[in-house]
Design an enzyme around this catalytic site. Structure first.
Site, PDB file in Angstrom:
ATOM      1  CG  ASP A  14      48.328  54.113  46.357  1.00 62.00           C
ATOM      2  OD1 ASP A  14      47.117  54.127  46.108  1.00 62.00           O
ATOM      3  OD2 ASP A  14      48.931  55.055  46.898  1.00 62.00           O
ATOM      4  CE  LYS A  17      44.984  47.939  50.063  1.00 62.97           C
ATOM      5  NZ  LYS A  17      46.045  48.864  49.623  1.00 62.97           N
ATOM      6  N   GLY A  41      41.172  53.267  46.254  1.00 66.57           N
ATOM      7  CA  GLY A  41      41.053  53.038  44.825  1.00 66.57           C
ATOM      8  C   GLY A  41      41.675  51.705  44.473  1.00 66.57           C
ATOM      9  CG  HIS A  42      40.993  48.487  46.330  1.00 64.91           C
ATOM     10  ND1 HIS A  42      40.395  47.761  47.331  1.00 64.91           N
ATOM     11  CD2 HIS A  42      41.884  49.298  46.948  1.00 64.91           C
ATOM     12  CE1 HIS A  42      40.911  48.115  48.501  1.00 64.91           C
ATOM     13  NE2 HIS A  42      41.813  49.057  48.282  1.00 64.91           N
ATOM     14  CD  GLN A 225      42.533  53.931  53.083  1.00 65.22           C
ATOM     15  OE1 GLN A 225      41.977  53.334  53.992  1.00 65.22           O
ATOM     16  NE2 GLN A 225      41.875  54.385  52.043  1.00 65.22           N
ATOM     17  N   GLY A 416      52.475  41.666  36.476  1.00 64.11           N
ATOM     18  CA  GLY A 416      51.729  42.462  35.517  1.00 64.11           C
ATOM     19  C   GLY A 416      50.374  42.807  36.107  1.00 64.11           C
TER      20      GLY A 416
END
Length: 431
Positions: A14, A17, A41-42, A225, A416
């Site tokens: 998290d 990436k 989850g990207h 991961q 951001g």
């Protein structure tokens, strides 16, 4: 020389990436995902539009960018098809741009049910898996009983392998976990239908990549991961089921390690973790709640809240070593805005001993008490800062302190969520 770049997470995942991969793909011929599954989850934000990817490489939003799914990735055919449909409905053309390794292991419905049942049976000792069948699918691969993407293209071969494998899976479901068996015929029909959709994507990814490398093309290799979740080097047993350090880029794509020129480690300006396992710098106070709220710390895949804590330089030093990092990218620096003081963990206290080396497993880490160095915070906003001079002096000092403690230069800073909210400090990633 135009470099091939590996992007890896350096903490417990998290780290952001997806955004960085998307940003850097402007300078490559293709993007290669090399491990994990749809437990990843990207999140990408382009001009305010949010897209969450789980299997397809994060460069897919770049027009004409080729996206490779390497052999190290475990594939849920329905999940991949759903993700493709989501992108198409958003107006993203995928024609000929996604190449799926024929060697990828396949996640079956029975893998998913075993994953859920196993986690439930652990009770308070659960690992915190996503319950998506990732671990059981990797188990089948290592045990040499798994089904691979290439098997879906031959009905006779698929039928034989599926019957054998699901006999084993159903035995576990019925005898070990007291659940109903899953009908083989239904799974077979589903896989054959999915194969019709996926067939045009299937390719010898290793061969294509190596041919392109010889032709002078370059690639970005995208991990999922983070290093502290690596099956070998992470906080075992509270880890994922694959190798997620930089060396896996070679194993999971079929490209030799000499082709990997630059390793970029993505790290948050603080630390987060999802699921179970030790977390020395975790905060259970108002500051931890502030980090979670300001950083919107909820899993992109599961929606689970992330545990939050101060930056841990001890674990980062270990991560830098096992990944062979060339440079760091600091993300979510803006989440620390407005804090009056900021702490960095510089060592651990174990009983009477002070250590500065991250333990190689969860058991010893449980007893580690963090030793902190406190730095002054900054009152100004760093959101969208375009260059180094735009950062508050104390934010600059914080980044320099991370460099000194970890021993790796910070080449990129994200200020951001949007693609544009990024500063390149050292333009050495590809040159």
């Amino acid at each position: 020389m135009t470099k091939n770049v590996v992007v890896v997470g350096t903490q417990w995942g998290d780290e952001g990436k997806g955004k960085i991969v998307d940003l850097l793909t402007e300078q490559v011929s293709g993007v290669v995902r090399f491990q994990g599954g749809h437990n990843a989850g990207h999140t990408l934000v382009i001009k305010g539009q949010k897209t969450v990817l789980h299997l397809i490489p994060s460069g897919v939003l770049r027009p004409n960018m080729r996206c490779f799914i390497g052999n190290g990735v475990v594939i849920s055919p329905p999940a991949l098809i759903k993700e493709m449909d989501m992108l198409k409905s958003a107006g993203v053309s995928l024609d000929g741009r996604i190449l799926l390794s024929e060697l990828c292991p396949v996640i079956l419905p029975s893998n998913i049910e075993i994953d859920k049942a196993r986690e439930l049976s652990k009770g308070v000792d659960k690992i915190g898996t996503t319950g998506r069948g990732i671990g059981p699918a990797y188990e089948d691969k290592v045990a040499r009983r798994g089904i691979r993407i290439r098997d879906l293209l031959d009905e006779k071969t698929l039928t034989q392998k599926l019957e054998s494998l699901m006999e084993y899976h159903n035995f576990l479901l019925e005898k070990r976990y007291g659940l109903d068996a899953i009908a083989v015929a239904e799974v077979l029909d589903s896989l054959l239908n999915d194969a019709l959709i996926l067939r045009p994507l299937v390719a010898d990814v290793s061969k294509i990549l190596n041919n392109d490398l010889r032709a002078g093309r370059n690639f970005l290799f995208e991990g999922a991961q983070g290093a502290l979740l690596d099956i070998d080097h992470g906080t075992y047993p509270f880890v994922t089921s694959s190798n997620c350090i930089s060396g896996a880029a070679s194993l999971g794509s079929g490209v030799g390690p000499k082709a990997l020129n630059y390793i970029l480690g993505i790290t948050k300006a603080y630390t987060t973790r999802v699921g179970g396992g030790p977390f020395p710098t975790e905060l259970h106070d108002d500051t931890g709640a502030h980090l979670a709220k300001t950083g919107a710390e909820f899993g992109a895949t599961t929606g689970r809240p992330r545990r939050c804590g101060w930056f841990d330089a001890v674990s980062m030093r270990r991560s830098a070593e096992i990944n062979g990092l060339s440079g760091l990218c600091i993300t979510k620096l803006d989440v620390l805005d407005k804090l009056s003081h900021i702490k960095i963990c510089t060592g651990y206290q174990i009983d009477e001993e002070l250590i500065d080396v991250f333990p190689s497993g969860a058991d010893e880490l449980v007893g580690c008490v963090p030793v902190y160095e406190e730095l002054p915070g900054w009152e100004e906003s760093t959101v969208g800062a375009a260059d180094w001079e735009s950062l508050p002096k104390n934010a600059q000092n914080y980044i320099k302190k991370i460099e000194d403690l970890v021993g790796v230069k910070v080449d990129i800073v994200s200020t951001g969520p949007d693609r544009e909210e990024t500063m390149i400090l050292n333009d050495t990633v590809f040159t």
